[in-house]
Design an enzyme around this catalytic site. Sequence first.
Site, PDB file in Angstrom:
ATOM      1  N   ASN A  22      -0.195   0.913  -5.554  1.00  0.00           N
ATOM      2  CA  ASN A  22      -1.419   0.595  -5.902  1.00  0.00           C
ATOM      3  C   ASN A  22      -1.884   1.440  -6.759  1.00  0.00           C
ATOM      4  O   ASN A  22      -2.285   2.678  -6.275  1.00  0.00           O
ATOM      5  CB  ASN A  22      -2.152   0.514  -4.528  1.00  0.00           C
ATOM      6  CG  ASN A  22      -3.594   0.356  -4.659  1.00  0.00           C
ATOM      7  OD1 ASN A  22      -4.262  -0.300  -5.779  1.00  0.00           O
ATOM      8  ND2 ASN A  22      -4.605   0.131  -3.620  1.00  0.00           N
ATOM      9  N   TRP A  23      -2.237   1.208  -7.881  1.00  0.00           N
ATOM     10  CA  TRP A  23      -2.640   2.044  -9.314  1.00  0.00           C
ATOM     11  C   TRP A  23      -4.204   2.346  -9.141  1.00  0.00           C
ATOM     12  O   TRP A  23      -4.803   2.897  -9.745  1.00  0.00           O
ATOM     13  CB  TRP A  23      -2.278   1.563 -10.521  1.00  0.00           C
ATOM     14  CG  TRP A  23      -1.000   1.532 -10.501  1.00  0.00           C
ATOM     15  CD1 TRP A  23      -0.012   1.978  -9.884  1.00  0.00           C
ATOM     16  CD2 TRP A  23       0.043   1.201 -11.897  1.00  0.00           C
ATOM     17  NE1 TRP A  23       1.319   1.982 -10.312  1.00  0.00           N
ATOM     18  CE2 TRP A  23       1.290   1.331 -11.489  1.00  0.00           C
ATOM     19  CE3 TRP A  23      -0.181   0.300 -12.911  1.00  0.00           C
ATOM     20  CZ2 TRP A  23       2.254   1.127 -12.437  1.00  0.00           C
ATOM     21  CZ3 TRP A  23       0.702  -0.191 -13.650  1.00  0.00           C
ATOM     22  CH2 TRP A  23       1.916   0.276 -13.625  1.00  0.00           C
ATOM     23  N   LYS A  24      -4.921   1.712  -8.042  1.00  0.00           N
ATOM     24  CA  LYS A  24      -6.410   1.570  -8.144  1.00  0.00           C
ATOM     25  C   LYS A  24      -7.039   1.602  -9.552  1.00  0.00           C
ATOM     26  O   LYS A  24      -6.508   1.051 -10.388  1.00  0.00           O
ATOM     27  CB  LYS A  24      -6.808   3.036  -7.277  1.00  0.00           C
ATOM     28  CG  LYS A  24      -6.093   3.060  -5.843  1.00  0.00           C
ATOM     29  CD  LYS A  24      -6.317   4.036  -4.857  1.00  0.00           C
ATOM     30  CE  LYS A  24      -5.658   3.746  -3.510  1.00  0.00           C
ATOM     31  NZ  LYS A  24      -6.129   4.657  -2.323  1.00  0.00           N
ATOM     32  N   HIS A 108      -8.321  -4.150   1.393  1.00  0.00           N
ATOM     33  CA  HIS A 108      -8.349  -2.744   1.158  1.00  0.00           C
ATOM     34  C   HIS A 108      -9.366  -1.931   1.913  1.00  0.00           C
ATOM     35  O   HIS A 108     -10.519  -2.305   1.572  1.00  0.00           O
ATOM     36  CB  HIS A 108      -7.713  -2.210  -0.120  1.00  0.00           C
ATOM     37  CG  HIS A 108      -7.414  -1.019  -0.397  1.00  0.00           C
ATOM     38  ND1 HIS A 108      -8.180   0.300  -0.163  1.00  0.00           N
ATOM     39  CD2 HIS A 108      -6.062  -0.383  -0.462  1.00  0.00           C
ATOM     40  CE1 HIS A 108      -7.451   1.333  -0.298  1.00  0.00           C
ATOM     41  NE2 HIS A 108      -6.228   1.116  -0.575  1.00  0.00           N
ATOM     42  N   GLU A 110     -10.901   0.587   0.821  1.00  0.00           N
ATOM     43  CA  GLU A 110     -11.727   1.053  -0.209  1.00  0.00           C
ATOM     44  C   GLU A 110     -12.730  -0.116  -0.348  1.00  0.00           C
ATOM     45  O   GLU A 110     -14.171   0.202  -0.761  1.00  0.00           O
ATOM     46  CB  GLU A 110     -11.216   1.568  -1.503  1.00  0.00           C
ATOM     47  CG  GLU A 110     -10.760   2.853  -1.130  1.00  0.00           C
ATOM     48  CD  GLU A 110      -9.373   3.281  -2.093  1.00  0.00           C
ATOM     49  OE1 GLU A 110      -9.056   2.793  -3.053  1.00  0.00           O
ATOM     50  OE2 GLU A 110      -8.607   4.246  -1.644  1.00  0.00           O
ATOM     51  N   GLU A 180      -3.129   0.690   6.780  1.00  0.00           N
ATOM     52  CA  GLU A 180      -3.613   2.049   6.161  1.00  0.00           C
ATOM     53  C   GLU A 180      -4.776   2.864   7.080  1.00  0.00           C
ATOM     54  O   GLU A 180      -5.967   2.240   6.976  1.00  0.00           O
ATOM     55  CB  GLU A 180      -4.192   1.580   4.865  1.00  0.00           C
ATOM     56  CG  GLU A 180      -3.092   0.954   3.924  1.00  0.00           C
ATOM     57  CD  GLU A 180      -3.247   1.152   2.561  1.00  0.00           C
ATOM     58  OE1 GLU A 180      -2.479   1.593   1.667  1.00  0.00           O
ATOM     59  OE2 GLU A 180      -4.470   0.992   2.067  1.00  0.00           O
ATOM     60  N   GLY A 186      -5.618   9.029   0.391  1.00  0.00           N
ATOM     61  CA  GLY A 186      -6.187  10.140  -0.581  1.00  0.00           C
ATOM     62  C   GLY A 186      -6.333  11.390   0.067  1.00  0.00           C
ATOM     63  O   GLY A 186      -7.062  12.176  -0.593  1.00  0.00           O
ATOM     64  N   SER A 225      -1.133   8.541   1.937  1.00  0.00           N
ATOM     65  CA  SER A 225      -0.590   9.555   1.653  1.00  0.00           C
ATOM     66  C   SER A 225       0.653   9.867   1.779  1.00  0.00           C
ATOM     67  O   SER A 225       1.510  10.737   2.480  1.00  0.00           O
ATOM     68  CB  SER A 225      -1.228  10.850   2.608  1.00  0.00           C
ATOM     69  OG  SER A 225      -2.489  10.921   2.137  1.00  0.00           O
ATOM     70  N   GLY A 246      -0.658   5.027  -2.964  1.00  0.00           N
ATOM     71  CA  GLY A 246      -1.842   5.191  -3.825  1.00  0.00           C
ATOM     72  C   GLY A 246      -1.206   6.380  -4.916  1.00  0.00           C
ATOM     73  O   GLY A 246      -0.391   5.969  -5.821  1.00  0.00           O
ATOM     74  N   GLY A 247      -1.822   7.346  -4.660  1.00  0.00           N
ATOM     75  CA  GLY A 247      -1.707   8.509  -5.455  1.00  0.00           C
ATOM     76  C   GLY A 247      -0.225   8.865  -6.128  1.00  0.00           C
ATOM     77  O   GLY A 247      -0.042   9.024  -7.392  1.00  0.00           O
TER      78      GLY A 247
END
Length: 266
Positions: A22-24, A108, A110, A180, A186, A225, A246-247
Amino acid sequence: MAAQDPTTSTTTTGRRPFFCGNWKLFGTLAESTTLATEVRNGVATLRDVDVAVAPSFTAIHAVAKRLEDGPVAVAAQDCFWEDKGAFTGEVAPGQLADAGCRYVIVGHSERRQLMGELDAAVNLKARAALRAGLQPIVCVGETLAERDAGETLGRVQAQLDAALAGMAPADVARCLIAYEPVWAIGTGRNATPAQAEEVHRFIRARVAAQFPGEAAALRILYGGSVKPDNIRALMAEDDVDGGLVGGASLTAESFVRIVKEGSRPW
Ligand code: 13P
């Protein structure tokens, strides 16, 4: 994902490992297509694993073109619940399919936290995605306050039940669930394998109660994470079938390592 067939990474349950980056809100067109190319090249020789990347809306079509006919699929990070109409700024699932998406992330945390997205909207989005032929990746997960208050399973149950409401068994068969925990996103603080497994097993049991024919094949991803050095222990749990990353998906080097570590037989 225990009890693997030693000759392949597919488990005896038939659930293929699934990893989605997930490149957000990251990436120009050039950066996104370059990253997509590197991911494609990095996983080219792998078998028995499904891999997807979720670029920003603006890069979806270019990334899908770059990945055409290859093993890496494209996901969107969100969609609207209507197919068309006067909805300024929204993107319909059919448009995402047209642009080359196979999957779409819905609900999600976020979006729930920052954009005020409610359970009912997540349900509408997931059902609209299915109508358009997309496979929804439905996200659920508790906040730290909810975990500390002992409300983890109750919160996940409410989100899950709402998201799947009104779906037919054939719809559920095309969904993936991503657990999640909000406190692990993150933050560098991943859920322990045991914490993840407790919730994953609960999700599968909850789905089984309503959709007894679909629960065993349902793929439940863990997100929060995920890194190359923790994915293997997470995947060793019976009900952890993959990762929403993610990251660590923002460089091909770490994402490909996650896919390899998470899908090789053990
Ligand atoms: P991180 O892997 O950066 O914690 O993000 C997880 C996530 O939100 C994936 O959807």
